[in-house]
Design a protein around this motif. Structure first.
Motif, PDB file in Angstrom:
ATOM      1  N   ARG A  43       0.834  -1.204   0.000  1.00  0.00           N
ATOM      2  CA  ARG A  43       0.000   0.000   0.000  1.00  0.00           C
ATOM      3  C   ARG A  43       0.868   1.252   0.000  1.00  0.00           C
ATOM      4  O   ARG A  43       0.578   2.209  -0.714  1.00  0.00           O
ATOM      5  N   PHE A  44       1.924   1.244   0.790  1.00  0.00           N
ATOM      6  CA  PHE A  44       2.749   2.437   0.932  1.00  0.00           C
ATOM      7  C   PHE A  44       3.621   2.661  -0.300  1.00  0.00           C
ATOM      8  O   PHE A  44       3.788   3.794  -0.761  1.00  0.00           O
ATOM      9  N   ALA A  45       4.194   1.581  -0.856  1.00  0.00           N
ATOM     10  CA  ALA A  45       5.118   1.722  -1.985  1.00  0.00           C
ATOM     11  C   ALA A  45       4.395   1.882  -3.311  1.00  0.00           C
ATOM     12  O   ALA A  45       4.927   2.477  -4.249  1.00  0.00           O
ATOM     13  N   GLY A  46       3.176   1.344  -3.417  1.00  0.00           N
ATOM     14  CA  GLY A  46       2.456   1.386  -4.683  1.00  0.00           C
ATOM     15  C   GLY A  46       2.862   0.236  -5.596  1.00  0.00           C
ATOM     16  O   GLY A  46       3.572  -0.693  -5.195  1.00  0.00           O
ATOM     17  N   ASP A  47       2.431   0.290  -6.842  1.00  0.00           N
ATOM     18  CA  ASP A  47       2.678  -0.791  -7.799  1.00  0.00           C
ATOM     19  C   ASP A  47       4.054  -0.646  -8.434  1.00  0.00           C
ATOM     20  O   ASP A  47       4.187  -0.305  -9.619  1.00  0.00           O
ATOM     21  N   VAL A  48       5.070  -0.906  -7.621  1.00  0.00           N
ATOM     22  CA  VAL A  48       6.455  -0.836  -8.091  1.00  0.00           C
ATOM     23  C   VAL A  48       7.140  -2.154  -7.756  1.00  0.00           C
ATOM     24  O   VAL A  48       6.683  -2.917  -6.903  1.00  0.00           O
ATOM     25  N   GLU A  49       8.250  -2.435  -8.419  1.00  0.00           N
ATOM     26  CA  GLU A  49       9.014  -3.620  -8.066  1.00  0.00           C
ATOM     27  C   GLU A  49       9.627  -3.439  -6.672  1.00  0.00           C
ATOM     28  O   GLU A  49      10.215  -2.412  -6.373  1.00  0.00           O
ATOM     29  N   GLY A  50       9.457  -4.473  -5.833  1.00  0.00           N
ATOM     30  CA  GLY A  50       9.963  -4.380  -4.470  1.00  0.00           C
ATOM     31  C   GLY A  50       9.089  -3.481  -3.599  1.00  0.00           C
ATOM     32  O   GLY A  50       7.886  -3.409  -3.797  1.00  0.00           O
ATOM     33  N   PRO A  51       9.688  -2.753  -2.655  1.00  0.00           N
ATOM     34  CA  PRO A  51      11.110  -2.795  -2.289  1.00  0.00           C
ATOM     35  C   PRO A  51      11.463  -4.115  -1.615  1.00  0.00           C
ATOM     36  O   PRO A  51      10.757  -4.559  -0.715  1.00  0.00           O
ATOM     37  N   TYR A  52      12.545  -4.735  -2.083  1.00  0.00           N
ATOM     38  CA  TYR A  52      12.904  -6.067  -1.633  1.00  0.00           C
ATOM     39  C   TYR A  52      13.501  -6.037  -0.221  1.00  0.00           C
ATOM     40  O   TYR A  52      14.083  -5.041   0.199  1.00  0.00           O
ATOM     41  N   SER A  53      13.348  -7.181   0.469  1.00  0.00           N
ATOM     42  CA  SER A  53      13.845  -7.270   1.844  1.00  0.00           C
ATOM     43  C   SER A  53      14.772  -8.460   2.063  1.00  0.00           C
ATOM     44  O   SER A  53      15.320  -8.621   3.148  1.00  0.00           O
ATOM     45  N   TRP A  54      14.936  -9.314   1.054  1.00  0.00           N
ATOM     46  CA  TRP A  54      15.843 -10.467   1.160  1.00  0.00           C
ATOM     47  C   TRP A  54      16.543 -10.666  -0.176  1.00  0.00           C
ATOM     48  O   TRP A  54      15.935 -10.514  -1.246  1.00  0.00           O
ATOM     49  N   TRP A  55      17.836 -10.992  -0.074  1.00  0.00           N
ATOM     50  CA  TRP A  55      18.638 -11.248  -1.272  1.00  0.00           C
ATOM     51  C   TRP A  55      19.461 -12.512  -1.046  1.00  0.00           C
ATOM     52  O   TRP A  55      20.044 -12.713   0.025  1.00  0.00           O
ATOM     53  N   SER A  56      19.522 -13.344  -2.052  1.00  0.00           N
ATOM     54  CA  SER A  56      20.360 -14.534  -1.987  1.00  0.00           C
ATOM     55  C   SER A  56      21.824 -14.135  -1.820  1.00  0.00           C
ATOM     56  O   SER A  56      22.254 -13.074  -2.292  1.00  0.00           O
ATOM     57  N   ASN A  57      22.577 -14.994  -1.175  1.00  0.00           N
ATOM     58  CA  ASN A  57      24.015 -14.764  -1.042  1.00  0.00           C
ATOM     59  C   ASN A  57      24.771 -15.152  -2.310  1.00  0.00           C
ATOM     60  O   ASN A  57      25.985 -14.926  -2.405  1.00  0.00           O
ATOM     61  N   ARG A  58      24.069 -15.740  -3.247  1.00  0.00           N
ATOM     62  CA  ARG A  58      24.711 -16.192  -4.477  1.00  0.00           C
ATOM     63  C   ARG A  58      24.924 -15.035  -5.455  1.00  0.00           C
ATOM     64  O   ARG A  58      24.098 -14.131  -5.557  1.00  0.00           O
ATOM     65  N   GLY A  59      26.018 -15.119  -6.188  1.00  0.00           N
ATOM     66  CA  GLY A  59      26.272 -14.152  -7.259  1.00  0.00           C
ATOM     67  C   GLY A  59      26.248 -12.718  -6.765  1.00  0.00           C
ATOM     68  O   GLY A  59      26.740 -12.390  -5.692  1.00  0.00           O
TER      69      GLY A  59
END
Length: 281
Positions: free
Chosen positions: A214-230
């Motif tokens: 609701r707060f960010a709207g229809d956007v990608e993310g904002p992400y909160s977890w990222w793989s340690n790979r690459g």
């Protein structure tokens, strides 16, 4: 005007390791009122020792030592807390911790939860669905219990294509299965209405609000977890799986939402980033 109630969630991926890498510095600077922690992976004494005397700590450890574990740390003591979820034979230890807090003349119910990660076609996925079924049963009870309720933590499901950068490559993997996302269609669907879900089924909407979306709207993310790979973190190829799910009355009190993304890969103290929300009660 009174200071907003600041509630944060973080999967520490082991709180002792997180503190060695800098979690304490973040916490000291962030002016948090209530902190929900997942994947504690430590004893209650460890948690109290790390956080310090200024925090009141509730901790529910997992049945298996060194696994999962959820906690709530607060500046004021909770009036009551509960740890049971679902049927009595269902082991939810270390994954669901509820507490009621008095904020002025209001009661705010806060739940720190850690949903199973799951794995397709294994018992881990069966347990994940059992947990999501139990949540489906409990959410309406929570909303009845308190008009100001928040379920926050690592829910281990990306709800829509906006919540995972590489969603095409994950449609058949745990965390983005249509059957998992259907639960979230129900959680956030209009209360009492029949909701057509992403797996083709129909669920009854429960009326909870995803604060982040609701707060960010229809956007990608904002992400909160990222793989340690690459280069996942550096390229922001992440997942938004850490949530504040709130009752409509509490959603109307949100004045700020932020994912505290680390300034660099080397500065991370967990593979998750804290999700911090201000509620003006």
């Amino acid at each position: 005007m009174a200071k907003p109630l600041r509630i944060a969630s973080i999967n520490t991926n082991g709180i002792r390791a997180a503190y060695r890498k800098g979690m304490g510095d973040w916490l000291a600077a962030r002016d948090i009122d209530i902190l929900a922690i997942q994947e504690v992976r430590a004893s209650t004494d460890d948690v109290v020792g790390l956080l310090g005397d200024e925090w009141d700590v509730l901790h529910d450890a997992a049945t298996a030592k060194g696994r999962a574990g959820v906690a709530l740390a607060s500046r004021s003591k909770a009036s009551i807390h509960r740890v049971e979820l679902g049927d009595v034979e269902f082991d939810s230890a270390g994954r669901w911790l509820e507490a009621d807090f008095e904020v002025g003349d209001q009661i705010v119910t806060v739940v720190s939860t850690y949903v199973h990660s799951g794995e397709v076609d294994t018992p881990k996925q069966v347990e994940k669905y059992k947990f999501l079924d139990a949540m489906t049963q409990r959410l309406p009870e929570l909303a009845e219990h308190s008009k100001y309720a928040v379920v926050l933590g690592d829910l281990n499901v990306g709800h829509t294509k906006l919540d995972i950068k590489n969603w095409r490559g994950n449609v058949k993997k745990a965390g983005f299965l249509p059957q998992e996302r259907a639960y979230f269609d129900g959680f956030m669907g209009a209360a009492g209405e029949a909701i057509e879900c992403q797996d083709g089924t129909t669920r009854t909407g429960l009326g909870w609000v995803d604060v982040g979306r609701r707060f960010a709207g229809d956007v990608e993310g904002p992400y909160s977890w990222w793989s340690n790979r690459g280069q996942a973190f550096d390229n922001d190829t992440g997942w938004r799986i850490d949530y504040h799910l709130v009752t409509p009355a509490l959603a109307d009190k949100v004045v700020d939402y932020k994912v505290d993304r680390y300034p660099s890969y080397d500065a991370r103290w967990s593979d998750h980033a804290p999700v911090v929300v201000d509620y003006a009660l």
